[in-house]
Write an enzyme that holds these catalytic residues in place. Structure first.
Site, PDB file in Angstrom:
ATOM      1  CB  ILE A  17       4.775   0.992   4.037  1.00  0.00           C
ATOM      2  CG1 ILE A  17       4.036   0.410   5.250  1.00  0.00           C
ATOM      3  CG2 ILE A  17       4.378   2.441   3.803  1.00  0.00           C
ATOM      4  CD1 ILE A  17       2.530   0.443   5.161  1.00  0.00           C
ATOM      5  CE  LYS A  18       4.090   0.590  -4.784  1.00  0.00           C
ATOM      6  NZ  LYS A  18       3.256   0.388  -6.009  1.00  0.00           N
ATOM      7  CB  ILE A  19       8.524   4.835   0.975  1.00  0.00           C
ATOM      8  CG1 ILE A  19       7.719   4.481   2.236  1.00  0.00           C
ATOM      9  CG2 ILE A  19       9.155   6.216   1.106  1.00  0.00           C
ATOM     10  CD1 ILE A  19       8.553   4.467   3.506  1.00  0.00           C
ATOM     11  CB  ILE A  25      -0.960   0.007   1.213  1.00  0.00           C
ATOM     12  CG1 ILE A  25      -1.973   1.142   1.083  1.00  0.00           C
ATOM     13  CG2 ILE A  25      -0.193   0.106   2.529  1.00  0.00           C
ATOM     14  CD1 ILE A  25      -3.100   1.071   2.118  1.00  0.00           C
TER      15      ILE A  25
END
Length: 557
Positions: A144-146, A113
């Site tokens: 977690i997409k960064i 996400i």
């Protein structure tokens, strides 16, 4: 030359050590059992998402309507509604993929996400949102997409240091990929020092593929020579192969080996953007040509179906030969006049802009659906002249703060320069960088709100700071010891004013979907830390300057 895996190409791909992930997620995919079928029949072992995918899902399906209606009736803001929809879908997808996660010891069974891409240039705000997403989904198989912007690197390290598993996205250049791998190792080193179990922290690095050919081919077409045309369609694969070579060098180095001995998991390369953009190229090209054990390939549905139907695996060339050929191809591009560094820089800027546009589209779609049941009962004229007047007042208010931020930045820089080489100077230099980031954040907020920056006010702010140098500090133009006290007091007042601005905007964020509540919370939190640092510097200056200058009591003869 290639060998066919005609009986089950996706099974052959999996057997070759490539994890097959799907670059798609929707409530329809979940509720209809399609994701479960893809896991069972198509060897899918992970899912990635992005704002475009969610925007499409909300606009096309009707399974979100009830939840959107409830959120609208409850008066939820757009950002809160987007957060609720996306985290619910991702949590459900994590549950569907949990057996894969358990079976593969956490390597696969992953769902990603994304943080709000509007925060990509603000490391602190990105970290705060990453933490909030991690806690809200509350599943061990979450990533977690960064985005791998330069400022995002610090957020990647910070999230990993807290034990949060991360999918680093939007990587185009080899230089940035090396920085990502460094940020990953820094995060794990900090996590180890904090007592985290490294074996539970996972990460992938999403290296984008097809868009590289799109941009390089466009520039080669512009050259128009036969030699340039002969170079088309090869840059993306060359870039990806060199990226994997950089990965091999990293995991062989002593720094990584020390982390591995402590239980760390490798940050697997993930091939993203593997759907072919040019229809003249084979539709499975960015899958078939990147079959490397220990990597992930996340495919849009159409590419997954195409590979399942007629995908092939390469016959196999020695990897050293592939690396040498890849390097030679990039050299040939440079000789032809293609600045490949500019290609990847352009792609990063455009990629982030596309994510932000998709996020805006997602917000607009959610707001439209959420408000559809309440619009009819809204009072006529609710957005009439009063709304226009309010907008004008907001523009004045924010321009005043932007002008003040410009003057404040000058003051921070000057104070840092004056105390260069001291602990106070180092602290002020760090604060100056943050103040510049805060001013940039305010500029982006104003842009999101459709408010132009009035350059005349900016100039006045700059001139006001220059004039402010003529303070009653005992010296007309030069500095005196009292300058340190007066400047820290002025800077502290400026940060307190900025905090008031962030809090005012945070109140508006509850009803204005163009404002990010999470971003404003993070900015307010950072302003609090800045105030604490400045107060410490102020008290230190008071002690150093004012106590030392107290008049001495005369002694009797």
């Amino acid at each position: 030359m290639s060998v066919s895996a005609a009986s089950d190409p996706l099974a052959a791909l999996s057997a070759a050590g490539v994890s097959v992930w799907l670059d798609d997620l929707s409530r329809e995919l979940l509720a209809g059992g399609e994701l479960q079928r893809l896991i069972a029949d198509k060897h899918v072992v992970g899912v990635t998402t992005n704002p475009t995918i969610f925007a499409s899902a909300v606009s096309k399906g009707d399974r979100y309507d009830d939840q959107l209606r409830r959120l609208g009736n409850a008066g939820a803001g757009v950002d809160d509604a987007v957060f609720a929809l996306t985290t619910d879908d991702v949590r459900d997808a994590c549950d569907v993929l949990r057996p894969v996660y358990d079976r593969t010891d956490g390597v696969d069974g992953r769902v990603s996400i994304e943080v709000d891409p509007r925060l990509a240039q603000d490391a602190d705000a990105t970290t705060v949102l990453a933490r909030r997403l991690w806690e809200a989904v509350d599943r061990p198989n979450l990533l977690i997409k960064i985005p791998a912007t330069r400022r995002g690197l610090r957020a990647i390290t910070a999230a990993l240091a807290e034990g949060i598993s991360v999918n680093v996205t939007l990587i185009f250049s080899l230089e940035r990929y090396r920085e990502v791998m460094d940020a990953h190792q820094s995060g794990l080193e900090q996590a180890l020092a904090a007592g985290h179990d490294l074996s539970g922290i996972h990460s992938v690095a999403s290296f984008f593929v097809s868009r590289v050919d799109t941009e390089a081919d466009r520039r080669l077409d512009a050259l128009g020579t036969p030699e340039a045309r002969a170079l088309k369609g090869k840059a993306a694969l060359a870039n990806a192969r060199l990226a994997h070579h950089a990965y091999e060098e990293t995991v062989a180095a002593p720094r990584w080996q020390r982390l591995a001995a402590a239980g760390a998991r490798v940050q697997r390369p993930l091939w993203a953007s593997t759907g072919v953009k040019d229809p003249s190229y084979p539709d499975t090209m960015y899958v078939s040509e990147l079959v490397v054990a220990g990597t992930v390939n996340t495919m849009p549905g159409a590419t997954l179906a195409a590979f399942a139907d007629h995908g092939t695996l390469p016959a196999g060339s020695p990897e050293t030969d592939l690396h040498a050929a890849a390097a030679a191809h990039l050299d040939a591009l440079e000789r032809a006049g293609i600045d490949f560094e500019d290609v990847t820089d352009t792609l990063e800027r455009e990629g982030l802009a596309k994510f932000e546009a998709s996020w805006k589209e997602l917000g607009e779609t959610v707001e439209r659906e959420m408000r559809s049941e309440t619009t009819a009962s809204a009072a006529p004229g609710a957005t009439g002249d009063g709304g226009s007047e309010d907008a004008d007042l907001l523009a004045i208010y924010l321009n005043d703060h932007y002008s003040g931020a410009t003057g404040g930045l000058e003051l921070f820089r000057r104070a840092a320069q004056a105390q260069q080489g001291t602990e106070a100077g180092e602290a002020l230099s760090g604060l100056a960088r943050e103040i510049e980031e805060d001013r940039d954040a305010l500029a982006r907020i104003m842009s999101d709100l459709g408010i132009d920056i009035r350059q005349s006010k900016v100039a006045m702010g700059w001139l006001a700071e220059k004039a402010g140098r003529l303070k009653p500090n005992g010296h007309l133009f030069s500095r005196s010891p009292l300058s340190d006290v007066l400047e820290t007091e002025s800077m502290l007042l400026g940060v307190q004013g900025k905090t008031a601005c962030w809090r005012a905007l945070r109140t508006l964020a509850d009803t204005d979907g163009r404002l990010s509540a999470d971003h404003l919370d993070a900015l307010t939190e950072r302003a609090g830390r800045q105030s604490t640092t400045l107060e410490e510097l102020r008290l230190a200056a008071v002690t150093r300057v004012l106590r030392a200058s107290r008049p001495q009591t005369p002694t009797s003869a």
